[in-house]
Design a protein around this motif. Sequence first.
Motif, short mmCIF file in Angstrom:
data_model
loop_
_atom_site.label_atom_id
_atom_site.label_comp_id
_atom_site.label_asym_id
_atom_site.label_seq_id
_atom_site.Cartn_x
_atom_site.Cartn_y
_atom_site.Cartn_z
N THR A 131 1.03 -1.34 -0.29
CA THR A 131 -0.02 0.48 0.08
C THR A 131 0.97 0.96 0.11
N GLU A 132 2.23 0.87 0.82
CA GLU A 132 2.84 2.48 0.98
C GLU A 132 3.67 2.53 -0.54
N GLN A 133 3.96 1.67 -1.24
CA GLN A 133 4.71 2.23 -2.78
C GLN A 133 3.17 2.21 -3.48
N ALA A 134 2.74 1.03 -4.04
CA ALA A 134 1.46 0.73 -4.93
C ALA A 134 0.66 1.80 -4.56
N GLY A 135 -0.09 2.69 -3.48
CA GLY A 135 -0.23 3.50 -3.31
C GLY A 135 -1.92 3.28 -3.57
N ARG A 136 -2.21 2.04 -3.36
CA ARG A 136 -3.64 0.95 -3.00
C ARG A 136 -3.07 0.04 -2.32
N SER A 137 -4.40 -0.61 -1.49
CA SER A 137 -3.47 -2.16 -1.46
C SER A 137 -4.22 -3.38 -2.23
N PRO A 138 -3.39 -4.27 -1.84
CA PRO A 138 -3.08 -5.07 -2.64
C PRO A 138 -4.58 -5.87 -2.99
N MET A 139 -5.16 -5.90 -2.12
CA MET A 139 -7.23 -6.02 -3.04
C MET A 139 -7.71 -4.76 -3.97
N ARG A 140 -7.55 -3.87 -3.42
CA ARG A 140 -7.87 -2.47 -4.32
C ARG A 140 -6.77 -3.24 -6.33
N GLU A 141 -5.70 -3.72 -5.59
CA GLU A 141 -5.10 -3.79 -7.12
C GLU A 141 -5.85 -4.57 -7.81
N LEU A 142 -5.79 -6.40 -7.57
CA LEU A 142 -6.68 -7.09 -7.56
C LEU A 142 -7.88 -7.19 -8.23
N ARG A 143 -8.55 -5.60 -7.37
CA ARG A 143 -9.56 -5.57 -8.11
C ARG A 143 -9.86 -4.69 -9.97
N GLU A 144 -8.74 -3.79 -9.45
CA GLU A 144 -8.97 -3.25 -10.86
C GLU A 144 -8.24 -4.50 -11.50
N ALA A 145 -7.30 -5.84 -11.54
CA ALA A 145 -7.07 -6.25 -12.02
C ALA A 145 -8.24 -6.45 -12.87
N ARG A 146 -8.85 -7.35 -11.80
CA ARG A 146 -10.03 -8.07 -12.30
C ARG A 146 -11.23 -7.64 -13.29
N LEU A 147 -11.14 -6.18 -12.55
CA LEU A 147 -12.13 -5.59 -14.03
C LEU A 147 -11.82 -5.38 -15.06
N LEU A 148 -10.46 -5.12 -15.12
CA LEU A 148 -10.26 -5.13 -16.84
C LEU A 148 -9.49 -6.40 -17.53
N HIS A 149 -9.27 -7.92 -16.37
CA HIS A 149 -9.92 -8.52 -17.46
C HIS A 149 -11.23 -9.05 -18.10
N ALA A 150 -11.94 -8.56 -17.09
CA ALA A 150 -13.68 -8.51 -17.32
C ALA A 150 -13.98 -8.12 -18.77
N ALA A 151 -13.52 -6.64 -18.60
CA ALA A 151 -13.92 -6.13 -19.45
C ALA A 151 -13.18 -6.42 -20.64
N ARG A 152 -11.83 -6.69 -21.32
CA ARG A 152 -11.29 -7.42 -22.28
C ARG A 152 -12.46 -8.76 -22.63
N LEU A 153 -12.72 -9.83 -21.76
CA LEU A 153 -13.16 -10.86 -22.27
C LEU A 153 -14.64 -10.50 -22.18
N LEU A 154 -15.35 -9.72 -21.98
CA LEU A 154 -17.19 -8.69 -22.39
C LEU A 154 -16.78 -8.21 -23.96
N GLU A 155 -15.89 -7.68 -24.16
CA GLU A 155 -15.57 -6.93 -25.42
C GLU A 155 -15.05 -8.25 -26.71
N SER A 156 -14.42 -9.64 -26.26
CA SER A 156 -13.91 -10.03 -27.07
C SER A 156 -14.67 -11.35 -27.06
N THR A 157 -14.98 -11.72 -26.54
CA THR A 157 -15.86 -13.17 -26.27
C THR A 157 -17.63 -13.33 -26.13
#
Length: 300
Positions: free
Chosen positions: A235-261
């Motif tokens: 959190t100190e170095q990334a500017g957000r918690s590990p779980m927030r980072e994970l949620r953002e990565a999952r939402l990006l992945h979901a957007a890619r799947l919605l768009e391409s599958t």
Amino acid sequence: MNADRLPGTAVGGVPSPPPGLVVVGHFDQCPGYRVERPRGSDSWLFTWTTGGQGALRQGRAETRADPGQLVALAPGVRQSYGVAPGARNWRFWWAHCRARPGWSSWLRTYGAGDGVYVVGPVPAGLHGRVESAYRRMLADARWTGAEAPPVSIPADDRVAVAHGTAARELALCALEEVVLLSAAAARTPAPPPGVDARVRRAQELIAADPGAPHTVRSLAAAVALSPSRFAHLFTEQAGRSPMRELREARLLHAARLLESTDLSVERVAAASGFASPFHFNRVFHERHGTPPGAFRARHR
């Protein structure tokens, strides 16, 4: 159409191409060429330099465009670009369009601030393929859907606008190849000074498989830290918690799947690591401003 007919300053009644269009071209400009957009562009701009040097500025970020570099400018921020001071020319491919959501995760590493992404240098062995993809994009943009897409372009064909749905999608697929090849093969920028290698490793694990059942405990174990120490350091170095980072990565992945599958929203949620479709719908709406189903309809 050639560059002589294009505006030098895009303001008021002379805006950038609207985001719904895909416009692609190839220019070889002399010193003095410059485009100013005080209000920013309405669409993304992707440039691939093949000769000379360009200079691009957006917001407070500035960069030079050298041969073998892909530079992307996000919309909505004051921008200007042209032949770099002292350069003999700037020969480059360019494309205006609405970027596909999945491209964000590929470009994020190369962010230079204020919506500027500098991808490169790309290995010389890939330059021909990247330029070939841009040429295919220019040809596909002219497809009417009646016969086969053109296999080549005339030497003086410099700008094309993809009007039809099929032509737009084909052109975007070619540009997606450009973005993916460049981002995957380019020399990754050095991490900011002071970023702990264990934090970078955790970020790599999340980005590589956002749908995996990551937890603070599992990520901490992977980098040999206690969960509390890992969460604090991340959190100190990334500017957000590990779980927030994970949620953002999952939402990006979901957007890619919605768009391409054609996966159902429920399967997209599960494949992206969301245990509850209801929770997925809620956070996706919060992040993208629209429910998953409407997002898919809009982007496809």
